[in-house]
Design a protein around this motif. Structure first.
Motif, PDB file in Angstrom:
ATOM      1  N   TYR A  50     -42.017  20.170  -7.404  1.00  0.00           N
ATOM      2  CA  TYR A  50     -40.539  20.115  -7.399  1.00  0.00           C
ATOM      3  C   TYR A  50     -39.956  21.365  -6.725  1.00  0.00           C
ATOM      4  CZ  TYR A  50     -41.708  16.620 -10.825  1.00  0.00           C
ATOM      5  OH  TYR A  50     -42.269  15.524 -11.435  1.00  0.00           O
ATOM      6  N   PRO A  57     -31.521   8.807 -17.960  1.00  0.00           N
ATOM      7  CA  PRO A  57     -32.022   7.485 -17.522  1.00  0.00           C
ATOM      8  C   PRO A  57     -31.155   6.887 -16.409  1.00  0.00           C
ATOM      9  CG  PRO A  57     -32.037   7.652 -19.917  1.00  0.00           C
ATOM     10  CD  PRO A  57     -31.299   8.850 -19.421  1.00  0.00           C
ATOM     11  N   LYS A  86     -34.069  10.206  -9.145  1.00  0.00           N
ATOM     12  CA  LYS A  86     -34.169   8.891  -8.525  1.00  0.00           C
ATOM     13  C   LYS A  86     -34.114   7.814  -9.598  1.00  0.00           C
ATOM     14  CE  LYS A  86     -37.812   7.812  -9.848  1.00  0.00           C
ATOM     15  NZ  LYS A  86     -38.611   7.786 -11.044  1.00  0.00           N
ATOM     16  N   ALA A  96     -27.804  21.157 -20.917  1.00  0.00           N
ATOM     17  CA  ALA A  96     -26.955  20.399 -21.834  1.00  0.00           C
ATOM     18  C   ALA A  96     -27.736  19.227 -22.393  1.00  0.00           C
ATOM     19  CB  ALA A  96     -25.703  19.894 -21.117  1.00  0.00           C
ATOM     20  N   SER A  97     -27.630  19.067 -23.698  1.00  0.00           N
ATOM     21  CA  SER A  97     -28.245  17.934 -24.376  1.00  0.00           C
ATOM     22  C   SER A  97     -27.218  17.383 -25.351  1.00  0.00           C
ATOM     23  CB  SER A  97     -29.488  18.415 -25.139  1.00  0.00           C
ATOM     24  OG  SER A  97     -29.957  17.396 -25.981  1.00  0.00           O
ATOM     25  N   ARG A  98     -27.374  16.092 -25.690  1.00  0.00           N
ATOM     26  CA  ARG A  98     -26.459  15.516 -26.686  1.00  0.00           C
ATOM     27  C   ARG A  98     -26.780  16.072 -28.065  1.00  0.00           C
ATOM     28  NH1 ARG A  98     -28.606   9.817 -25.858  1.00  0.00           N
ATOM     29  NH2 ARG A  98     -30.411  11.161 -25.870  1.00  0.00           N
ATOM     30  N   ARG A 145     -36.541   3.577 -22.010  1.00  0.00           N
ATOM     31  CA  ARG A 145     -35.888   3.498 -20.701  1.00  0.00           C
ATOM     32  C   ARG A 145     -36.732   2.701 -19.694  1.00  0.00           C
ATOM     33  NH1 ARG A 145     -37.290   6.219 -16.470  1.00  0.00           N
ATOM     34  NH2 ARG A 145     -38.921   7.771 -16.608  1.00  0.00           N
ATOM     35  N   PHE A 198     -27.312   6.088 -16.126  1.00  0.00           N
ATOM     36  CA  PHE A 198     -26.318   7.158 -16.281  1.00  0.00           C
ATOM     37  C   PHE A 198     -26.178   8.042 -15.039  1.00  0.00           C
ATOM     38  CE2 PHE A 198     -28.147   6.376 -20.560  1.00  0.00           C
ATOM     39  CZ  PHE A 198     -27.035   5.755 -21.109  1.00  0.00           C
ATOM     40  N   GLY A 202     -29.370  16.818 -19.460  1.00  0.00           N
ATOM     41  CA  GLY A 202     -30.375  15.967 -20.117  1.00  0.00           C
ATOM     42  C   GLY A 202     -31.679  16.734 -20.216  1.00  0.00           C
ATOM     43  N   CYS A 203     -32.131  16.969 -21.454  1.00  0.00           N
ATOM     44  CA  CYS A 203     -33.327  17.808 -21.648  1.00  0.00           C
ATOM     45  C   CYS A 203     -34.545  16.952 -21.993  1.00  0.00           C
ATOM     46  CB  CYS A 203     -33.059  18.845 -22.735  1.00  0.00           C
ATOM     47  SG  CYS A 203     -31.714  19.965 -22.320  1.00  0.00           S
ATOM     48  N   ALA A 207     -30.766  14.521 -15.025  1.00  0.00           N
ATOM     49  CA  ALA A 207     -32.105  14.036 -15.398  1.00  0.00           C
ATOM     50  C   ALA A 207     -32.025  13.057 -16.565  1.00  0.00           C
ATOM     51  CB  ALA A 207     -33.001  15.224 -15.739  1.00  0.00           C
ATOM     52  N   TYR A 239     -41.218   4.965  -5.002  1.00  0.00           N
ATOM     53  CA  TYR A 239     -42.071   5.879  -4.209  1.00  0.00           C
ATOM     54  C   TYR A 239     -42.809   5.140  -3.081  1.00  0.00           C
ATOM     55  CZ  TYR A 239     -41.247   9.631  -7.610  1.00  0.00           C
ATOM     56  OH  TYR A 239     -40.664  10.586  -8.404  1.00  0.00           O
ATOM     57  N   LYS A 256     -38.179  14.641 -20.545  1.00  0.00           N
ATOM     58  CA  LYS A 256     -39.517  14.979 -20.024  1.00  0.00           C
ATOM     59  C   LYS A 256     -39.473  15.626 -18.649  1.00  0.00           C
ATOM     60  CE  LYS A 256     -42.024  11.207 -21.972  1.00  0.00           C
ATOM     61  NZ  LYS A 256     -41.576   9.924 -21.521  1.00  0.00           N
ATOM     62  N   ILE A 257     -38.785  14.969 -17.722  1.00  0.00           N
ATOM     63  CA  ILE A 257     -38.806  15.474 -16.353  1.00  0.00           C
ATOM     64  C   ILE A 257     -38.058  16.798 -16.236  1.00  0.00           C
ATOM     65  CG2 ILE A 257     -36.828  14.130 -15.519  1.00  0.00           C
ATOM     66  CD1 ILE A 257     -40.011  15.058 -13.590  1.00  0.00           C
ATOM     67  N   TRP A 278     -38.353  14.168  -4.430  1.00  0.00           N
ATOM     68  CA  TRP A 278     -39.072  15.411  -4.177  1.00  0.00           C
ATOM     69  C   TRP A 278     -40.241  15.232  -3.224  1.00  0.00           C
ATOM     70  CZ3 TRP A 278     -43.853  16.352  -7.285  1.00  0.00           C
ATOM     71  CH2 TRP A 278     -44.232  15.219  -8.016  1.00  0.00           C
TER      72      TRP A 278
HETATM   73  N1  NAP Z   1     -39.194  13.143 -10.183  1.00  0.00           N
HETATM   74  C1  NAP Z   1     -40.127  12.768 -11.017  1.00  0.00           C
HETATM   75  O1  NAP Z   1     -41.310  13.081 -10.863  1.00  0.00           O
HETATM   76  C2  NAP Z   1     -39.746  11.968 -12.218  1.00  0.00           C
HETATM   77  C3  NAP Z   1     -40.681  11.761 -13.235  1.00  0.00           C
HETATM   78  C4  NAP Z   1     -40.266  11.085 -14.375  1.00  0.00           C
HETATM   79  C5  NAP Z   1     -38.972  10.616 -14.450  1.00  0.00           C
HETATM   80  N2  NAP Z   1     -38.099  10.812 -13.424  1.00  0.00           N
HETATM   81  C6  NAP Z   1     -36.716  10.339 -13.497  1.00  0.00           C
HETATM   82  O2  NAP Z   1     -36.016  11.244 -14.360  1.00  0.00           O
HETATM   83  C7  NAP Z   1     -35.071  10.537 -15.146  1.00  0.00           C
HETATM   84  C8  NAP Z   1     -35.336  10.832 -16.605  1.00  0.00           C
HETATM   85  O3  NAP Z   1     -36.650  10.448 -16.922  1.00  0.00           O
HETATM   86  P1  NAP Z   1     -37.451  11.123 -18.154  1.00  0.00           P
HETATM   87  O4  NAP Z   1     -38.832  10.598 -18.074  1.00  0.00           O
HETATM   88  O5  NAP Z   1     -37.247  12.588 -18.189  1.00  0.00           O
HETATM   89  O6  NAP Z   1     -36.705  10.429 -19.380  1.00  0.00           O
HETATM   90  P2  NAP Z   1     -36.540  10.960 -20.858  1.00  0.00           P
HETATM   91  O7  NAP Z   1     -37.686  11.824 -21.254  1.00  0.00           O
HETATM   92  O8  NAP Z   1     -36.226   9.773 -21.692  1.00  0.00           O
HETATM   93  O9  NAP Z   1     -35.263  11.899 -20.764  1.00  0.00           O
HETATM   94  C9  NAP Z   1     -34.016  11.436 -20.394  1.00  0.00           C
HETATM   95  C10 NAP Z   1     -32.952  12.298 -21.048  1.00  0.00           C
HETATM   96  O10 NAP Z   1     -31.688  11.724 -20.767  1.00  0.00           O
HETATM   97  C11 NAP Z   1     -30.783  11.985 -21.816  1.00  0.00           C
HETATM   98  N3  NAP Z   1     -30.059  10.778 -22.211  1.00  0.00           N
HETATM   99  C12 NAP Z   1     -28.736  10.600 -22.126  1.00  0.00           C
HETATM  100  N4  NAP Z   1     -28.361   9.407 -22.600  1.00  0.00           N
HETATM  101  C13 NAP Z   1     -29.494   8.796 -23.003  1.00  0.00           C
HETATM  102  C14 NAP Z   1     -29.756   7.533 -23.593  1.00  0.00           C
HETATM  103  N5  NAP Z   1     -28.768   6.669 -23.903  1.00  0.00           N
HETATM  104  N6  NAP Z   1     -31.029   7.225 -23.869  1.00  0.00           N
HETATM  105  C15 NAP Z   1     -32.021   8.064 -23.579  1.00  0.00           C
HETATM  106  N7  NAP Z   1     -31.826   9.304 -23.010  1.00  0.00           N
HETATM  107  C16 NAP Z   1     -30.562   9.649 -22.739  1.00  0.00           C
HETATM  108  C17 NAP Z   1     -31.602  12.568 -22.960  1.00  0.00           C
HETATM  109  O11 NAP Z   1     -31.335  13.960 -22.952  1.00  0.00           O
HETATM  110  P3  NAP Z   1     -30.645  14.710 -24.181  1.00  0.00           P
HETATM  111  O12 NAP Z   1     -31.181  14.029 -25.433  1.00  0.00           O
HETATM  112  O13 NAP Z   1     -31.119  16.078 -24.000  1.00  0.00           O
HETATM  113  O14 NAP Z   1     -29.170  14.554 -24.055  1.00  0.00           O
HETATM  114  C18 NAP Z   1     -33.041  12.321 -22.590  1.00  0.00           C
HETATM  115  O15 NAP Z   1     -33.892  13.322 -23.042  1.00  0.00           O
HETATM  116  C19 NAP Z   1     -35.198   9.082 -14.720  1.00  0.00           C
HETATM  117  O16 NAP Z   1     -34.250   8.832 -13.738  1.00  0.00           O
HETATM  118  C20 NAP Z   1     -36.574   8.972 -14.113  1.00  0.00           C
HETATM  119  O17 NAP Z   1     -36.680   7.964 -13.105  1.00  0.00           O
HETATM  120  C21 NAP Z   1     -38.477  11.481 -12.327  1.00  0.00           C
END
Ligand code: NAP
Length: 331
Positions: free
Chosen positions: A282, A77, A99, A37-39, A167, A80, A13-14, A75, A184, A16-17, A127
């Motif tokens: 991280y 939602p 998380k 890997a990304s869709r 999400r 998944f 999953g590519c 990484a 948190y 934000k995080i 983290w």
């Molecule tokens: N540790 C931290 O500081 C931190 C901060 C923010 C978020 N998070 C966690 O990280 C995870 C992802 O958050 P994010 O903010 O990175 O989300 P995001 O930007 O929406 O990215 C999630 C990725 O998941 C993939 N995906 C697969 N199926 C999907 C669907 N049906 N709908 C949307 N995305 C889908 C997509 O990747 P592809 O399009 O590339 O396949 C999408 O880019 C969550 O669990 C969140 O709680 C953690």
């Protein structure tokens, strides 16, 4: 699998995080960004080009089968995490999963079962548990420096643009403040005070039925308490205060990524304890995962799976009380 001391990472999953995580991964010696890997193939290629990954995939399933990868960072939602982590573990990959590890206790328990059956490492990417500042605070608490802890406050709020399909607001993606950021304050309270004996909650629900803000009052068998708040509609300081019988620890905003804290002991003036962190923070969990895998350790002794079970049990109870459920809860 790699034969050298390098650990080969895959990013599933590519979003934000994943970008922030990988920029810290590149700071870690002997961690190699092997694949992403990304869709969407264009997104996968652009991510791989940006961070110099060895290769990329337009299918999570194909990356999970790549023989060169040791560990996969999940990484996607919330809904998944369970399926994607299991996909990777069944293909013999170690997993660091964002998380919350699973959206409910059943999911977490089945993920742990798969990790044990396939003899792979599994850890929730909490983290904060690895930040040098948080580790230092734990030592300070354990040394009795602030005495017996009687009360803790922690908040995590930010203003998200309302989008029912995002999400954060979509129940089908297990949205809401609790699972996204409320985890948190819950983590820091478990770290400092353990599991409570009672949980009382109240919440505001968005029109999509997920919690836009959530209040949690935890009480402990010795009468001590913690007051926690999370929100996706109100920005807060994201601060944590830990009050003991002999002093107080303040972790200024944003406490989950802390670089320093303040310590007030007895009548002495408050002092600033500057500890620091590497990258976005991280880096420290990445180093820990790398060390565990290199040494053949299958469960972290810092962010162990019992903590993930506690976190999800507490969130299940909060959701039960505020009446938030997700379609995936019934699967
Ligand atoms: N540790 C931290 O500081 C931190 C901060 C923010 C978020 N998070 C966690 O990280 C995870 C992802 O958050 P994010 O903010 O990175 O989300 P995001 O930007 O929406 O990215 C999630 C990725 O998941 C993939 N995906 C697969 N199926 C999907 C669907 N049906 N709908 C949307 N995305 C889908 C997509 O990747 P592809 O399009 O590339 O396949 C999408 O880019 C969550 O669990 C969140 O709680 C953690």
């Amino acid at each position: 699998m790699t034969t050298s001391k390098n650990i080969h990472w895959g990013i599933l999953g590519c979003g934000k995080i994943a970008h922030k995580f990988v920029s810290d991964l590149l700071l870690s010696e002997n961690s190699v960004l092997y694949a992403c890997a990304s869709r969407d193939v264009k997104k996968a290629k652009s991510f791989a080009d940006q961070y110099n990954a060895v290769t990329y995939y337009d299918s999570y399933e194909d990356m999970a089968q790549c023989k060169e990868i040791d560990v996969i960072y999940v990484a996607t939602p919330h809904t998944f995490h369970h399926g994607h982590s299991i996909l990777c573990m069944k293909n013999g990959k170690h997993v660091l999963c964002e998380k919350p590890l699973g959206i409910n206790k059943n999911q977490v328990l089945s993920m742990i079962d798969v990790a044990k059956t396939h003899k792979v490492f599994l850890m929730e990417a909490m983290w904060t548990a690895f930040l040098p500042t948080i580790l230092d605070i734990q030592k300070t608490i354990n040394a009795g420096t602030i005495g017996e802890i009687r009360h803790l406050t922690a908040d995590f709020g930010f203003l998200a643009v309302f989008d029912p399909n995002s999400r954060l607001f979509n129940p089908s993606l297990a949205g809401g403040s609790l699972l996204d950021v409320g985890i948190y304050p819950i983590f820091i309270s478990i770290m400092a005070m353990g599991m409570p004996s009672t949980i009382q909650t109240s919440a505001t629900l968005s029109t999509t039925g997920v919690d836009s803000e959530c209040n949690i009052l935890l009480t402990y068998s010795d009468g001590s308490s913690a007051s926690l708040y999370s929100s996706i509609t109100c920005p807060t300081d994201t601060k944590c205060e830990i009050y003991g019988t002999k002093g107080k620890i303040t972790i200024p905003g944003r406490f989950h990524e802390a670089r320093h804290y303040f310590l007030k002991k007895d009548d002495l003036p408050e002092i600033k304890c500057e500890v620091g962190r590497i990258g976005f923070g991280y880096f420290h969990e990445i180093e820990h995962v790398k060390d565990c895998i290199t040494k053949g350790i299958m469960e972290s002794d810092t962010m162990h799976l019992e903590i993930s079970k506690h976190l999800v049990a507490l969130m299940d109870e909060v959701r039960r009380q505020i009446g938030v459920s997700y379609p995936i809860d019934d699967e």
